[in-house]
Design a protein around this motif. Structure first.
Motif, PDB file in Angstrom:
ATOM      1  N   ALA A  21       0.829  -1.206   0.000  1.00 56.26           N
ATOM      2  CA  ALA A  21       0.000   0.000   0.000  1.00 56.26           C
ATOM      3  C   ALA A  21       0.865   1.259   0.000  1.00 56.26           C
ATOM      4  O   ALA A  21       0.579   2.218  -0.726  1.00 56.26           O
ATOM      5  CB  ALA A  21      -0.943  -0.005   1.202  1.00 56.26           C
ATOM      6  N   TRP A  22       1.917   1.262   0.810  1.00 55.72           N
ATOM      7  CA  TRP A  22       2.808   2.415   0.889  1.00 55.72           C
ATOM      8  C   TRP A  22       3.426   2.704  -0.478  1.00 55.72           C
ATOM      9  O   TRP A  22       3.467   3.839  -0.928  1.00 55.72           O
ATOM     10  CB  TRP A  22       3.891   2.151   1.933  1.00 55.72           C
ATOM     11  CG  TRP A  22       4.727   3.346   2.264  1.00 55.72           C
ATOM     12  CD1 TRP A  22       4.528   4.230   3.268  1.00 55.72           C
ATOM     13  CD2 TRP A  22       5.905   3.783   1.580  1.00 55.72           C
ATOM     14  NE1 TRP A  22       5.507   5.194   3.260  1.00 55.72           N
ATOM     15  CE2 TRP A  22       6.374   4.942   2.219  1.00 55.72           C
ATOM     16  CE3 TRP A  22       6.617   3.300   0.479  1.00 55.72           C
ATOM     17  CZ2 TRP A  22       7.502   5.626   1.809  1.00 55.72           C
ATOM     18  CZ3 TRP A  22       7.752   3.982   0.063  1.00 55.72           C
ATOM     19  CH2 TRP A  22       8.184   5.134   0.733  1.00 55.72           C
ATOM     20  N   ALA A  24       2.272   1.732  -3.442  1.00 56.64           N
ATOM     21  CA  ALA A  24       1.222   2.123  -4.388  1.00 56.64           C
ATOM     22  C   ALA A  24       0.842   3.595  -4.244  1.00 56.64           C
ATOM     23  O   ALA A  24       0.484   4.255  -5.228  1.00 56.64           O
ATOM     24  CB  ALA A  24      -0.012   1.239  -4.198  1.00 56.64           C
ATOM     25  N   GLU A  25       0.940   4.139  -3.046  1.00 60.19           N
ATOM     26  CA  GLU A  25       0.599   5.543  -2.802  1.00 60.19           C
ATOM     27  C   GLU A  25       1.697   6.500  -3.255  1.00 60.19           C
ATOM     28  O   GLU A  25       1.506   7.712  -3.227  1.00 60.19           O
ATOM     29  CB  GLU A  25       0.339   5.759  -1.304  1.00 60.19           C
ATOM     30  CG  GLU A  25      -0.906   5.074  -0.805  1.00 60.19           C
ATOM     31  CD  GLU A  25      -1.019   5.095   0.709  1.00 60.19           C
ATOM     32  OE1 GLU A  25      -0.158   5.692   1.388  1.00 60.19           O
ATOM     33  OE2 GLU A  25      -1.987   4.486   1.216  1.00 60.19           O
ATOM     34  N   ARG A  26       2.839   5.978  -3.662  1.00 68.14           N
ATOM     35  CA  ARG A  26       3.975   6.820  -4.055  1.00 68.14           C
ATOM     36  C   ARG A  26       4.534   6.396  -5.421  1.00 68.14           C
ATOM     37  O   ARG A  26       5.688   5.973  -5.530  1.00 68.14           O
ATOM     38  CB  ARG A  26       5.067   6.735  -2.987  1.00 68.14           C
ATOM     39  CG  ARG A  26       4.633   7.385  -1.687  1.00 68.14           C
ATOM     40  CD  ARG A  26       5.442   6.876  -0.515  1.00 68.14           C
ATOM     41  NE  ARG A  26       4.992   7.481   0.738  1.00 68.14           N
ATOM     42  CZ  ARG A  26       3.940   7.047   1.430  1.00 68.14           C
ATOM     43  NH1 ARG A  26       3.233   6.025   1.001  1.00 68.14           N
ATOM     44  NH2 ARG A  26       3.591   7.652   2.555  1.00 68.14           N
ATOM     45  N   PRO A  27       3.745   6.534  -6.472  1.00 64.10           N
ATOM     46  CA  PRO A  27       4.207   6.101  -7.798  1.00 64.10           C
ATOM     47  C   PRO A  27       5.435   6.864  -8.294  1.00 64.10           C
ATOM     48  O   PRO A  27       6.204   6.351  -9.112  1.00 64.10           O
ATOM     49  CB  PRO A  27       3.000   6.348  -8.708  1.00 64.10           C
ATOM     50  CG  PRO A  27       2.170   7.344  -7.984  1.00 64.10           C
ATOM     51  CD  PRO A  27       2.416   7.126  -6.521  1.00 64.10           C
ATOM     52  N   GLU A  28       5.651   8.065  -7.778  1.00 67.06           N
ATOM     53  CA  GLU A  28       6.815   8.852  -8.201  1.00 67.06           C
ATOM     54  C   GLU A  28       8.142   8.198  -7.822  1.00 67.06           C
ATOM     55  O   GLU A  28       9.184   8.484  -8.417  1.00 67.06           O
ATOM     56  CB  GLU A  28       6.749  10.274  -7.616  1.00 67.06           C
ATOM     57  CG  GLU A  28       6.993  10.368  -6.128  1.00 67.06           C
ATOM     58  CD  GLU A  28       5.794  10.019  -5.238  1.00 67.06           C
ATOM     59  OE1 GLU A  28       5.941  10.104  -4.000  1.00 67.06           O
ATOM     60  OE2 GLU A  28       4.724   9.662  -5.768  1.00 67.06           O
ATOM     61  N   THR A  62      12.776   6.256   2.837  1.00 63.45           N
ATOM     62  CA  THR A  62      11.809   5.180   2.636  1.00 63.45           C
ATOM     63  C   THR A  62      11.938   4.127   3.727  1.00 63.45           C
ATOM     64  O   THR A  62      10.947   3.669   4.288  1.00 63.45           O
ATOM     65  CB  THR A  62      12.008   4.543   1.243  1.00 63.45           C
ATOM     66  OG1 THR A  62      11.769   5.536   0.256  1.00 63.45           O
ATOM     67  CG2 THR A  62      11.089   3.360   1.037  1.00 63.45           C
ATOM     68  N   GLU A  65      10.472   5.547   6.974  1.00 59.52           N
ATOM     69  CA  GLU A  65       9.007   5.662   6.946  1.00 59.52           C
ATOM     70  C   GLU A  65       8.341   4.286   7.025  1.00 59.52           C
ATOM     71  O   GLU A  65       7.362   4.113   7.747  1.00 59.52           O
ATOM     72  CB  GLU A  65       8.552   6.401   5.691  1.00 59.52           C
ATOM     73  CG  GLU A  65       8.865   7.883   5.721  1.00 59.52           C
ATOM     74  CD  GLU A  65       8.413   8.615   4.471  1.00 59.52           C
ATOM     75  OE1 GLU A  65       7.489   8.103   3.776  1.00 59.52           O
ATOM     76  OE2 GLU A  65       8.961   9.684   4.175  1.00 59.52           O
TER      77      GLU A  65
END
Length: 159
Positions: A21-22, A24-28, A62, A65
């Motif tokens: 999920a983490w 997927a929320e940060r495609p950049e 990363t 976090e």
């Protein structure tokens, strides 16, 4: 992949959805998540969740976090992506380390080859073993392809 024992599966199942999920929320970040079972399967470690990042400056942040939201942060590895050739070499080494895997009725890896431009690693077994083939292909989905045709490791002249 061969079923992990319950104690090993529980350690990963709790954190895998959080990491996925983490990411997927940060495609950049162009991150990729891989389950690395080699240490566990070889008997010298545990299963780890590995996150590959294209941006080397984001690795430390990363890791921090993600570690803050995981139940077993010691199983997390965040690595800089070093390219397909390095990853292909690591995957092929993993396949070859499993060459002598032991267990009731497990086939043996008799051949492993890759070409320069393709990430696919072609593997042959001494006999068809669908469970072991799935385990090998699960090392890095899409990168390992096991032939259904047995190969005993000896080249035979035809003709």
């Amino acid at each position: 992949m061969r079923q992990l024992p319950p104690y090993e599966a529980r350690a990963i199942e709790a954190d895998w959805p959080a990491v996925a999920a983490w990411v997927a929320e940060r495609p950049e970040l162009e991150a990729e998540v891989v389950l690395d079972c080699l240490g566990f399967l070889s008997g010298h470690g545990v299963t780890r969740i590995v996150v590959y990042l294209r941006d080397p400056t984001a690795v430390r942040r990363t890791e921090q976090e993600l570690a803050a939201v995981l139940r077993s942060p010691e199983r997390l590895r965040v690595w800089e992506w070093t390219g397909d050739s390095d990853e292909k070499r690591r995957v092929q080494q993993t396949v070859m380390q499993m060459r002598n895997a032991e267990g009731p009725g497990i086939a043996r890896v008799t051949f492993s080859v890759t070409s320069g431009s393709s990430p696919v690693i072609e593997v042959s077994l001494d006999r068809w073993d669908p469970v072991f083939a799935a385990e090998l292909e699960g090392i890095r989905p899409g990168w390992v392809r096991v032939s259904r045709e047995p190969f005993d490791g000896n080249w035979h002249d035809i003709g």
